[in-house]
Design a protein around this motif. Sequence first.
Motif, PDB file in Angstrom:
ATOM      1  N   GLY B 194       0.793  -1.218   0.000  1.00 17.14           N
ATOM      2  CA  GLY B 194       0.000   0.000   0.000  1.00 17.14           C
ATOM      3  C   GLY B 194       0.823   1.265   0.000  1.00 17.14           C
ATOM      4  O   GLY B 194       1.949   1.323   0.493  1.00 17.14           O
ATOM      5  N   THR B 195       0.251   2.306  -0.535  1.00 15.68           N
ATOM      6  CA  THR B 195       0.945   3.587  -0.660  1.00 15.68           C
ATOM      7  C   THR B 195       1.285   4.188   0.701  1.00 15.68           C
ATOM      8  O   THR B 195       2.253   4.927   0.830  1.00 15.68           O
ATOM      9  CB  THR B 195       0.074   4.587  -1.442  1.00 15.68           C
ATOM     10  OG1 THR B 195      -1.230   4.603  -0.859  1.00 15.68           O
ATOM     11  CG2 THR B 195      -0.032   4.183  -2.907  1.00 15.68           C
ATOM     12  N   LYS B 196       0.504   3.832   1.709  1.00 11.40           N
ATOM     13  CA  LYS B 196       0.796   4.377   3.037  1.00 11.40           C
ATOM     14  C   LYS B 196       2.155   3.928   3.577  1.00 11.40           C
ATOM     15  O   LYS B 196       2.683   4.518   4.516  1.00 11.40           O
ATOM     16  CB  LYS B 196      -0.306   3.974   4.026  1.00 11.40           C
ATOM     17  CG  LYS B 196      -1.588   4.760   3.838  1.00 11.40           C
ATOM     18  CD  LYS B 196      -2.564   4.531   4.984  1.00 11.40           C
ATOM     19  CE  LYS B 196      -3.034   3.096   5.026  1.00 11.40           C
ATOM     20  NZ  LYS B 196      -4.129   2.874   5.998  1.00 11.40           N
ATOM     21  N   ILE B 201       9.223   2.745   3.735  1.00 12.76           N
ATOM     22  CA  ILE B 201      10.124   1.787   3.054  1.00 12.76           C
ATOM     23  C   ILE B 201      11.319   2.547   2.461  1.00 12.76           C
ATOM     24  O   ILE B 201      12.470   2.113   2.586  1.00 12.76           O
ATOM     25  CB  ILE B 201       9.355   1.011   1.957  1.00 12.76           C
ATOM     26  CG1 ILE B 201       8.325   0.070   2.592  1.00 12.76           C
ATOM     27  CG2 ILE B 201      10.327   0.225   1.064  1.00 12.76           C
ATOM     28  CD1 ILE B 201       8.902  -1.040   3.444  1.00 12.76           C
ATOM     29  N   HIS B 202      11.031   3.664   1.859  1.00 10.54           N
ATOM     30  CA  HIS B 202      12.131   4.473   1.318  1.00 10.54           C
ATOM     31  C   HIS B 202      13.040   4.961   2.445  1.00 10.54           C
ATOM     32  O   HIS B 202      14.273   4.923   2.344  1.00 10.54           O
ATOM     33  CB  HIS B 202      11.563   5.668   0.539  1.00 10.54           C
ATOM     34  CG  HIS B 202      12.626   6.530  -0.062  1.00 10.54           C
ATOM     35  ND1 HIS B 202      12.854   7.825   0.352  1.00 10.54           N
ATOM     36  CD2 HIS B 202      13.554   6.265  -1.017  1.00 10.54           C
ATOM     37  CE1 HIS B 202      13.865   8.327  -0.357  1.00 10.54           C
ATOM     38  NE2 HIS B 202      14.297   7.400  -1.186  1.00 10.54           N
ATOM     39  N   THR B 225      14.930 -10.255   3.787  1.00 15.78           N
ATOM     40  CA  THR B 225      14.179 -10.200   2.537  1.00 15.78           C
ATOM     41  C   THR B 225      13.020  -9.227   2.739  1.00 15.78           C
ATOM     42  O   THR B 225      12.329  -9.294   3.759  1.00 15.78           O
ATOM     43  CB  THR B 225      13.627 -11.589   2.165  1.00 15.78           C
ATOM     44  OG1 THR B 225      14.713 -12.506   2.101  1.00 15.78           O
ATOM     45  CG2 THR B 225      12.901 -11.555   0.831  1.00 15.78           C
ATOM     46  N   ILE B 226      12.832  -8.345   1.780  1.00 14.19           N
ATOM     47  CA  ILE B 226      11.734  -7.384   1.854  1.00 14.19           C
ATOM     48  C   ILE B 226      10.769  -7.685   0.711  1.00 14.19           C
ATOM     49  O   ILE B 226      11.183  -7.727  -0.454  1.00 14.19           O
ATOM     50  CB  ILE B 226      12.263  -5.935   1.751  1.00 14.19           C
ATOM     51  CG1 ILE B 226      13.218  -5.647   2.919  1.00 14.19           C
ATOM     52  CG2 ILE B 226      11.111  -4.937   1.729  1.00 14.19           C
ATOM     53  CD1 ILE B 226      13.811  -4.234   2.905  1.00 14.19           C
ATOM     54  N   ILE B 227       9.516  -7.920   1.055  1.00 13.62           N
ATOM     55  CA  ILE B 227       8.511  -8.247   0.033  1.00 13.62           C
ATOM     56  C   ILE B 227       7.457  -7.138   0.021  1.00 13.62           C
ATOM     57  O   ILE B 227       6.804  -6.876   1.043  1.00 13.62           O
ATOM     58  CB  ILE B 227       7.845  -9.611   0.315  1.00 13.62           C
ATOM     59  CG1 ILE B 227       8.917 -10.693   0.484  1.00 13.62           C
ATOM     60  CG2 ILE B 227       6.882  -9.989  -0.807  1.00 13.62           C
ATOM     61  CD1 ILE B 227       8.356 -12.058   0.882  1.00 13.62           C
ATOM     62  N   LEU B 228       7.300  -6.506  -1.118  1.00 12.86           N
ATOM     63  CA  LEU B 228       6.416  -5.344  -1.242  1.00 12.86           C
ATOM     64  C   LEU B 228       5.442  -5.546  -2.392  1.00 12.86           C
ATOM     65  O   LEU B 228       5.664  -6.386  -3.260  1.00 12.86           O
ATOM     66  CB  LEU B 228       7.262  -4.095  -1.539  1.00 12.86           C
ATOM     67  CG  LEU B 228       8.453  -3.820  -0.623  1.00 12.86           C
ATOM     68  CD1 LEU B 228       9.309  -2.697  -1.208  1.00 12.86           C
ATOM     69  CD2 LEU B 228       7.972  -3.454   0.772  1.00 12.86           C
ATOM     70  N   ASP B 229       4.389  -4.743  -2.397  1.00 12.01           N
ATOM     71  CA  ASP B 229       3.649  -4.596  -3.649  1.00 12.01           C
ATOM     72  C   ASP B 229       4.129  -3.298  -4.313  1.00 12.01           C
ATOM     73  O   ASP B 229       4.929  -2.550  -3.735  1.00 12.01           O
ATOM     74  CB  ASP B 229       2.130  -4.636  -3.416  1.00 12.01           C
ATOM     75  CG  ASP B 229       1.616  -3.458  -2.602  1.00 12.01           C
ATOM     76  OD1 ASP B 229       2.426  -2.588  -2.187  1.00 12.01           O
ATOM     77  OD2 ASP B 229       0.401  -3.393  -2.356  1.00 12.01           O
ATOM     78  N   GLU B 230       3.666  -3.054  -5.512  1.00 14.01           N
ATOM     79  CA  GLU B 230       4.165  -1.883  -6.247  1.00 14.01           C
ATOM     80  C   GLU B 230       3.859  -0.584  -5.507  1.00 14.01           C
ATOM     81  O   GLU B 230       4.650   0.362  -5.545  1.00 14.01           O
ATOM     82  CB  GLU B 230       3.571  -1.841  -7.665  1.00 14.01           C
ATOM     83  CG  GLU B 230       4.208  -2.840  -8.635  1.00 14.01           C
ATOM     84  CD  GLU B 230       5.657  -2.485  -8.993  1.00 14.01           C
ATOM     85  OE1 GLU B 230       6.140  -1.385  -8.672  1.00 14.01           O
ATOM     86  OE2 GLU B 230       6.324  -3.364  -9.586  1.00 14.01           O
ATOM     87  N   ALA B 233       6.331   0.016  -2.946  1.00 12.62           N
ATOM     88  CA  ALA B 233       7.656   0.215  -3.552  1.00 12.62           C
ATOM     89  C   ALA B 233       7.745   1.526  -4.336  1.00 12.62           C
ATOM     90  O   ALA B 233       8.802   1.826  -4.917  1.00 12.62           O
ATOM     91  CB  ALA B 233       7.979  -0.960  -4.470  1.00 12.62           C
ATOM     92  N   ALA B 234       6.682   2.311  -4.334  1.00 12.87           N
ATOM     93  CA  ALA B 234       6.624   3.483  -5.214  1.00 12.87           C
ATOM     94  C   ALA B 234       7.780   4.457  -4.979  1.00 12.87           C
ATOM     95  O   ALA B 234       8.423   4.928  -5.922  1.00 12.87           O
ATOM     96  CB  ALA B 234       5.280   4.190  -5.047  1.00 12.87           C
ATOM     97  N   GLU B 235       8.057   4.755  -3.735  1.00 12.79           N
ATOM     98  CA  GLU B 235       9.105   5.741  -3.447  1.00 12.79           C
ATOM     99  C   GLU B 235      10.502   5.222  -3.773  1.00 12.79           C
ATOM    100  O   GLU B 235      11.347   5.954  -4.276  1.00 12.79           O
ATOM    101  CB  GLU B 235       9.045   6.159  -1.970  1.00 12.79           C
ATOM    102  CG  GLU B 235       7.913   7.114  -1.642  1.00 12.79           C
ATOM    103  CD  GLU B 235       8.050   8.467  -2.346  1.00 12.79           C
ATOM    104  OE1 GLU B 235       9.133   9.076  -2.266  1.00 12.79           O
ATOM    105  OE2 GLU B 235       7.073   8.882  -2.995  1.00 12.79           O
ATOM    106  N   ILE B 236      10.767   3.954  -3.456  1.00 10.40           N
ATOM    107  CA  ILE B 236      12.110   3.448  -3.778  1.00 10.40           C
ATOM    108  C   ILE B 236      12.280   3.301  -5.288  1.00 10.40           C
ATOM    109  O   ILE B 236      13.377   3.447  -5.809  1.00 10.40           O
ATOM    110  CB  ILE B 236      12.464   2.135  -3.032  1.00 10.40           C
ATOM    111  CG1 ILE B 236      11.427   1.042  -3.251  1.00 10.40           C
ATOM    112  CG2 ILE B 236      12.649   2.409  -1.549  1.00 10.40           C
ATOM    113  CD1 ILE B 236      11.840  -0.316  -2.663  1.00 10.40           C
TER     114      ILE B 236
END
Lengths: 242, 242, 242, 242
Positions: B194-196, B201-202, B225-230, B233-236
């Motif tokens: 999620g975008t929140k 994460i960044h 291990t870091i597992i994200l959705d898009e 992950a937006a900021e990185i």
Amino acid sequence: MKIIVGKDETEMANIAAQHVLSYMYTDKRMNLSITGGTSPRKMYEILVPQVKDKPYFSNVHFYNFDEIPYRKEDREGVTISGLREAFFTPANIPEANIHKLDQYNYQTQDERLKQDGGLDMLILGIGADGHYCGNLPGTTKFGDGTCRVENDQRLKDRILPEFDNVVEDVPEYYVTMGPRSVMAAKNLVLIATGTKKAAIIHRILTGEVDENVPATLITLHPNLTIILDEDAAAEIRKHHVI
Amino acid sequence: MKIIVGKDETEMANIAAQHVLSYMYTDKRMNLSITGGTSPRKMYEILVPQVKDKPYFSNVHFYNFDEIPYRKEDREGVTISGLREAFFTPANIPEANIHKLDQYNYQTQDERLKQDGGLDMLILGIGADGHYCGNLPGTTKFGDGTCRVENDQRLKDRILPEFDNVVEDVPEYYVTMGPRSVMAAKNLVLIATGTKKAAIIHRILTGEVDENVPATLITLHPNLTIILDEDAAAEIRKHHVI
Amino acid sequence: MKIIVGKDETEMANIAAQHVLSYMYTDKRMNLSITGGTSPRKMYEILVPQVKDKPYFSNVHFYNFDEIPYRKEDREGVTISGLREAFFTPANIPEANIHKLDQYNYQTQDERLKQDGGLDMLILGIGADGHYCGNLPGTTKFGDGTCRVENDQRLKDRILPEFDNVVEDVPEYYVTMGPRSVMAAKNLVLIATGTKKAAIIHRILTGEVDENVPATLITLHPNLTIILDEDAAAEIRKHHVI
Amino acid sequence: MKIIVGKDETEMANIAAQHVLSYMYTDKRMNLSITGGTSPRKMYEILVPQVKDKPYFSNVHFYNFDEIPYRKEDREGVTISGLREAFFTPANIPEANIHKLDQYNYQTQDERLKQDGGLDMLILGIGADGHYCGNLPGTTKFGDGTCRVENDQRLKDRILPEFDNVVEDVPEYYVTMGPRSVMAAKNLVLIATGTKKAAIIHRILTGEVDENVPATLITLHPNLTIILDEDAAAEIRKHHVI
């Protein structure tokens, strides 16, 4: 974390040497980062005859984790020179198995290590001020990777003996694997001997994790072995930490 | 560190579920500490049918890593209750394979984990404020093991929804594995969607390691291990971290 | 040894796919040797969408473990062609991550594997006659490494269907990783489905180790996982082996 | 497979001792199966002072892998008695860390080992006839687990010296971990010294895998280290195996 206490400096050096060897007796590539300075001298004395000209250690690769260049950059730096003298040269380690970190390549060190499969083990000493590698209080932050540290006058004075007190040789900076790079090693081994280290050993094992006492961080590594002699273990024994 | 980005929450949940399963398909005892809360709900939905009544997972032991007790202590706490509802009960995990951390045994948690062979994997979520497990900004220090945290009014307000907004149920404290205990796990898996979560994460992947942003520490674990959705992950992505 | 029984072929394929993935979700190079033929078709169908174009699997390298060349050698052999069709091409695996074993390089296969760090996992099927890879009864010996096997008429007849029954395409020999090479992998995964495999699965798990039943050897590997469906497990269930 | 050649018996013993120690310097339970007999005597002499009364080795558990009982069963058997004399007693190993295999419990040995987490390492010698543990030519089959072997007259004659040539003490049978049990260990270490072993070392490393030369099987273990002195390595040097 495993804490091992040898009865004196010689037993400590012997245990430390066995630790290093235990990573070498494998059938796959092993990447070891080893420490210079005076504390591991005995360890290298024990290692040299066991490692010299042994074809079954061709799988082992060595890395230095910091470097203080000469100001004129007319020769190899202090760390690699010390490792050559104490270990690489008498043990006849092939140049292809020695991976130098220096002022020219430090910016790619972390990426190169990753390409090489990562460090399997990094063995390090500790200063009475809690420094390890080139991570002195007030220099690097916990989040730093391999980086360059500018030498202020305090640092210049401190490293002067490494240059036989020749002021003109003291450089404006040095390079070191930072806390983030060190924590990325699969295994850490911390060695310390002597009463001068007793207080800092107690400090890192009992107090808060604090950037002003750099080695407090490495006590959080999941695979840390600490090898001491009784003198260095005096404070933790007194306070029943072990 | 490995960063894996699934295209959406469902793919992320699927990848996370596979990660958990990858630790389970072994022939030896596996100790897994798993996270409650809402973010892993889909992951548990995927896991349940694959785990339910499978005799070949009898080697897997589960641990919760924090617990918020009910004030009256007349029932199990919020975390274990949530894990039972989302996973243990529908997956029919035998009680002998569930190792509860609670207000009665938290002081021996770290020693018990060590006796059990240590945690092989701990999977955790992250808050927008950088908290993980019960390590909220201003509560635990990097050096803390499993410990008790006193709830001030801010914390009470925060956990009120966990008690369906019944103020009388909110306790004076909770217990959590501290940063030192979490770092001792052999492997860490961090999940976020999620975008929140994009900003935090960044932050943890680029900024300094800071006790006020607790999850910055775990980026120093050698097996993360870091597992994200898009979205997470937006900021990185924007800053080319990956 | 761990034996996992899925309720049907689809569940078995799903479990097998998860096994393969569990080796892929790591941060270091992984060398996987995977099986062609019909039995893993469903497994590859499950894998393809999860693997296709995923940058986080760039660490994974694939190896075929046997090859039947076309007699004219005017195209790639049967095994690699089948793997390309079932997996490499639809999953868009980069050519640099595909390491072909063929009639030209089989003599250096074992040395190349060693240079690459060894196989982390080899997943194989089993024939009703106990063969695996190209190790058919009467062809290789337990002590053989990767080698060339001459095709007698019996073998030619047997592989004829692989060449769409075009006799002129059937070669005079094939190459295969031998028992010694297979045993050198760090982990072995054996998959089998269907009632036609029930007897041989029972045989290898209960009878003597015999070169005439080649797969009996691999039951001695210290890290073997066997994944079956209920049909293939029928005999071992009946005789209470599991 | 890694082959290490020490220049003489003393260097070989030193290397072997370091191998054993390398498994002991860990923070988790280690299960080691160690060999009796005369060949490892020097190894134990080196180990004893380094192991005696060291609290940091409390994680290490020892297992014998075969046993020849006294016919009257009025005392402990030959193997455990020899291990006590050479190692357990002088090294002051706590009884709780010694796990005896004997004629009373051999049928549950494999299951007990599995419950204990499996053997991390098994160090074994080799006979000129290719035997290891109690797996003599003509006794066990490759597929055998821990089992009882009946002594025919040939075997009785052979073990007579173990009983100081007192015929009445020679039993009708002995027990041993079979080939299947030995292969299940995570790591195998084979030690040999002296010209009398040169031929068999060459044989197992170059010839076929054959039940009549039992140790040929263990060359197929994926994690095997062979430690020799120059005498034992003479034939493989001559034939350029190494």
